[in-house]
Design a protein around this motif. Structure first.
Motif, PDB file in Angstrom:
ATOM      1  N   THR A 114      -2.244  -1.369  -3.172  1.00 32.62           N
ATOM      2  CA  THR A 114      -1.817  -1.527  -4.572  1.00 32.62           C
ATOM      3  C   THR A 114      -1.723  -3.011  -4.903  1.00 32.62           C
ATOM      4  O   THR A 114      -1.769  -3.860  -4.015  1.00 32.62           O
ATOM      5  CB  THR A 114      -0.443  -0.872  -4.828  1.00 32.62           C
ATOM      6  OG1 THR A 114       0.582  -1.725  -4.294  1.00 32.62           O
ATOM      7  CG2 THR A 114      -0.346   0.505  -4.178  1.00 32.62           C
ATOM      8  N   LYS A 115      -1.577  -3.299  -6.164  1.00 28.26           N
ATOM      9  CA  LYS A 115      -1.474  -4.700  -6.619  1.00 28.26           C
ATOM     10  C   LYS A 115      -0.026  -5.188  -6.604  1.00 28.26           C
ATOM     11  O   LYS A 115       0.262  -6.311  -7.015  1.00 28.26           O
ATOM     12  CB  LYS A 115      -2.021  -4.831  -8.049  1.00 28.26           C
ATOM     13  CG  LYS A 115      -3.503  -4.511  -8.177  1.00 28.26           C
ATOM     14  CD  LYS A 115      -4.345  -5.550  -7.467  1.00 28.26           C
ATOM     15  CE  LYS A 115      -5.840  -5.309  -7.681  1.00 28.26           C
ATOM     16  NZ  LYS A 115      -6.649  -6.155  -6.787  1.00 28.26           N
ATOM     17  N   ASP A 116       0.883  -4.365  -6.150  1.00 30.05           N
ATOM     18  CA  ASP A 116       2.308  -4.698  -6.217  1.00 30.05           C
ATOM     19  C   ASP A 116       2.687  -5.795  -5.229  1.00 30.05           C
ATOM     20  O   ASP A 116       2.040  -5.980  -4.198  1.00 30.05           O
ATOM     21  CB  ASP A 116       3.149  -3.446  -5.928  1.00 30.05           C
ATOM     22  CG  ASP A 116       2.746  -2.278  -6.822  1.00 30.05           C
ATOM     23  OD1 ASP A 116       2.613  -2.493  -8.029  1.00 30.05           O
ATOM     24  OD2 ASP A 116       2.540  -1.175  -6.298  1.00 30.05           O
ATOM     25  N   ARG A 117       3.783  -6.509  -5.554  1.00 30.30           N
ATOM     26  CA  ARG A 117       4.299  -7.547  -4.665  1.00 30.30           C
ATOM     27  C   ARG A 117       5.597  -7.116  -3.994  1.00 30.30           C
ATOM     28  O   ARG A 117       5.894  -7.518  -2.891  1.00 30.30           O
ATOM     29  CB  ARG A 117       4.590  -8.843  -5.459  1.00 30.30           C
ATOM     30  CG  ARG A 117       3.464  -9.350  -6.311  1.00 30.30           C
ATOM     31  CD  ARG A 117       2.259  -9.829  -5.549  1.00 30.30           C
ATOM     32  NE  ARG A 117       2.506 -10.963  -4.688  1.00 30.30           N
ATOM     33  CZ  ARG A 117       1.564 -11.557  -3.940  1.00 30.30           C
ATOM     34  NH1 ARG A 117       0.317 -11.092  -3.971  1.00 30.30           N
ATOM     35  NH2 ARG A 117       1.853 -12.575  -3.170  1.00 30.30           N
ATOM     36  N   MET A 138       0.838  -1.198   0.000  1.00 30.34           N
ATOM     37  CA  MET A 138       0.000   0.000   0.000  1.00 30.34           C
ATOM     38  C   MET A 138       0.876   1.253   0.000  1.00 30.34           C
ATOM     39  O   MET A 138       2.058   1.206   0.351  1.00 30.34           O
ATOM     40  CB  MET A 138      -0.905   0.026   1.235  1.00 30.34           C
ATOM     41  CG  MET A 138      -0.158   0.213   2.535  1.00 30.34           C
ATOM     42  SD  MET A 138      -1.243   0.428   3.979  1.00 30.34           S
ATOM     43  CE  MET A 138      -1.899   2.064   3.713  1.00 30.34           C
ATOM     44  N   VAL A 139       0.263   2.356  -0.430  1.00 27.63           N
ATOM     45  CA  VAL A 139       0.891   3.682  -0.305  1.00 27.63           C
ATOM     46  C   VAL A 139       0.224   4.346   0.894  1.00 27.63           C
ATOM     47  O   VAL A 139      -0.989   4.560   0.907  1.00 27.63           O
ATOM     48  CB  VAL A 139       0.676   4.531  -1.580  1.00 27.63           C
ATOM     49  CG1 VAL A 139       1.374   5.881  -1.430  1.00 27.63           C
ATOM     50  CG2 VAL A 139       1.186   3.795  -2.804  1.00 27.63           C
ATOM     51  N   MET A 140       1.016   4.662   1.938  1.00 27.00           N
ATOM     52  CA  MET A 140       0.449   5.196   3.175  1.00 27.00           C
ATOM     53  C   MET A 140       0.103   6.676   3.052  1.00 27.00           C
ATOM     54  O   MET A 140      -0.977   7.118   3.411  1.00 27.00           O
ATOM     55  CB  MET A 140       1.422   4.968   4.326  1.00 27.00           C
ATOM     56  CG  MET A 140       1.649   3.479   4.607  1.00 27.00           C
ATOM     57  SD  MET A 140       2.678   3.178   6.062  1.00 27.00           S
ATOM     58  CE  MET A 140       4.327   3.279   5.366  1.00 27.00           C
ATOM     59  N   GLU A 179      10.106  -2.295  -5.085  1.00 22.72           N
ATOM     60  CA  GLU A 179      10.431  -1.586  -6.330  1.00 22.72           C
ATOM     61  C   GLU A 179       9.172  -1.295  -7.144  1.00 22.72           C
ATOM     62  O   GLU A 179       9.009  -0.210  -7.701  1.00 22.72           O
ATOM     63  CB  GLU A 179      11.414  -2.423  -7.151  1.00 22.72           C
ATOM     64  CG  GLU A 179      11.950  -1.705  -8.362  1.00 22.72           C
ATOM     65  CD  GLU A 179      12.916  -2.557  -9.174  1.00 22.72           C
ATOM     66  OE1 GLU A 179      13.339  -2.087 -10.237  1.00 22.72           O
ATOM     67  OE2 GLU A 179      13.240  -3.687  -8.748  1.00 22.72           O
ATOM     68  N   GLU A 180       8.254  -2.267  -7.184  1.00 24.34           N
ATOM     69  CA  GLU A 180       7.005  -2.080  -7.927  1.00 24.34           C
ATOM     70  C   GLU A 180       6.145  -0.997  -7.276  1.00 24.34           C
ATOM     71  O   GLU A 180       5.519  -0.177  -7.958  1.00 24.34           O
ATOM     72  CB  GLU A 180       6.225  -3.401  -7.960  1.00 24.34           C
ATOM     73  CG  GLU A 180       6.923  -4.524  -8.718  1.00 24.34           C
ATOM     74  CD  GLU A 180       6.257  -5.878  -8.481  1.00 24.34           C
ATOM     75  OE1 GLU A 180       5.226  -5.932  -7.772  1.00 24.34           O
ATOM     76  OE2 GLU A 180       6.775  -6.880  -8.997  1.00 24.34           O
ATOM     77  N   THR A 181       6.109  -0.986  -5.937  1.00 26.97           N
ATOM     78  CA  THR A 181       5.291   0.003  -5.230  1.00 26.97           C
ATOM     79  C   THR A 181       5.838   1.414  -5.439  1.00 26.97           C
ATOM     80  O   THR A 181       5.074   2.373  -5.621  1.00 26.97           O
ATOM     81  CB  THR A 181       5.229  -0.320  -3.721  1.00 26.97           C
ATOM     82  OG1 THR A 181       5.004  -1.723  -3.547  1.00 26.97           O
ATOM     83  CG2 THR A 181       4.096   0.427  -3.045  1.00 26.97           C
TER      84      THR A 181
END
Length: 204
Positions: A187-190, A166-168, A193-195
């Motif tokens: 977010t859908k990131d794992r 998540m983005v806080m 780096e992706e986030t």
């Protein structure tokens, strides 16, 4: 100053007495997952490794630095990470933050215009399966909370279920003044780096 912002709310960090806010913290507190034994007998605890991180960008959305468990201090020394907690609270909620990132806004490199805070579940534990996991973003130090800007209960908020990142929130500078955007967006990131890439693409 507004307290405990809802998702998507923004505030100026200029205080009512005209002073500028300088020290802010992001603290994460979470627990290990309790596993029931076979046929309901006994139980065990499964460690949960949540990682708080911070990405710094310039005005043109170029990434300047990332503070995370493998790089505990920003190049300018303004941002510090308390260190990696690999397990969460194994014995129940002790009320203390497991990881804290501290920011001294006055010491930030002048090129830094966006300071984004993200959270990732390192081993891929779904936020919805963690017994308790809360985030607070506040003025003060790890030992002294002056005023809380935003709080998220990601273990019990259904919007976080099924997500591992998540983005806080993002501190950003506009016309020389620091402001805060309370995002609280899964977010859908794992991976981290992706986030960070998602922040750059969607939230700056």
């Amino acid at each position: 100053m507004a307290i405990n912002l809802q998702k998507g709310q923004r505030i100026s960090l200029e205080k009512e007495n005209g002073n500028k806010l300088q020290n802010v913290c992001v603290g994460i507190n979470w627990g290990a997952i309790e596993k029931k034994g076979l046929f309901g007998f006994g139980s065990s605890k499964e460690a949960v490794d949540l990682d708080a991180s911070c990405a710094l960008f310039d005005d043109d959305k170029n990434l300047i630095d990332v503070v995370y468990f493998g790089h505990l201090k920003s190049k300018d020394g303004a941002i510090r990470h308390s260190g990696d907690d690999l397990t969460g609270d194994m014995g129940g909620d002790d009320g203390l933050d497991n990881e804290v990132i501290t920011v001294d806004l006055a010491k930030l490199d002048p090129k830094v215009k966006h300071v984004a805070f993200v959270l990732n579940s390192f081993r891929g534990h779904d936020f919805g399966t963690i017994p308790f996991a809360s985030i607070r973003i506040y003025e003060g130090t790890p030992k002294r909370v002056t005023e809380v800007f935003a709080k998220y209960d990601i273990a019990h908020d259904s919007t976080f279920k099924g997500h591992v990142s998540m983005v806080m929130g993002i501190f950003y500078q506009k016309n020389g003044e620091w402001k805060f955007n309370a995002l609280g967006e899964p977010t859908k990131d794992r991976k981290l780096e992706e986030t960070v890439n998602t922040v750059e693409r969607n939230f700056l």
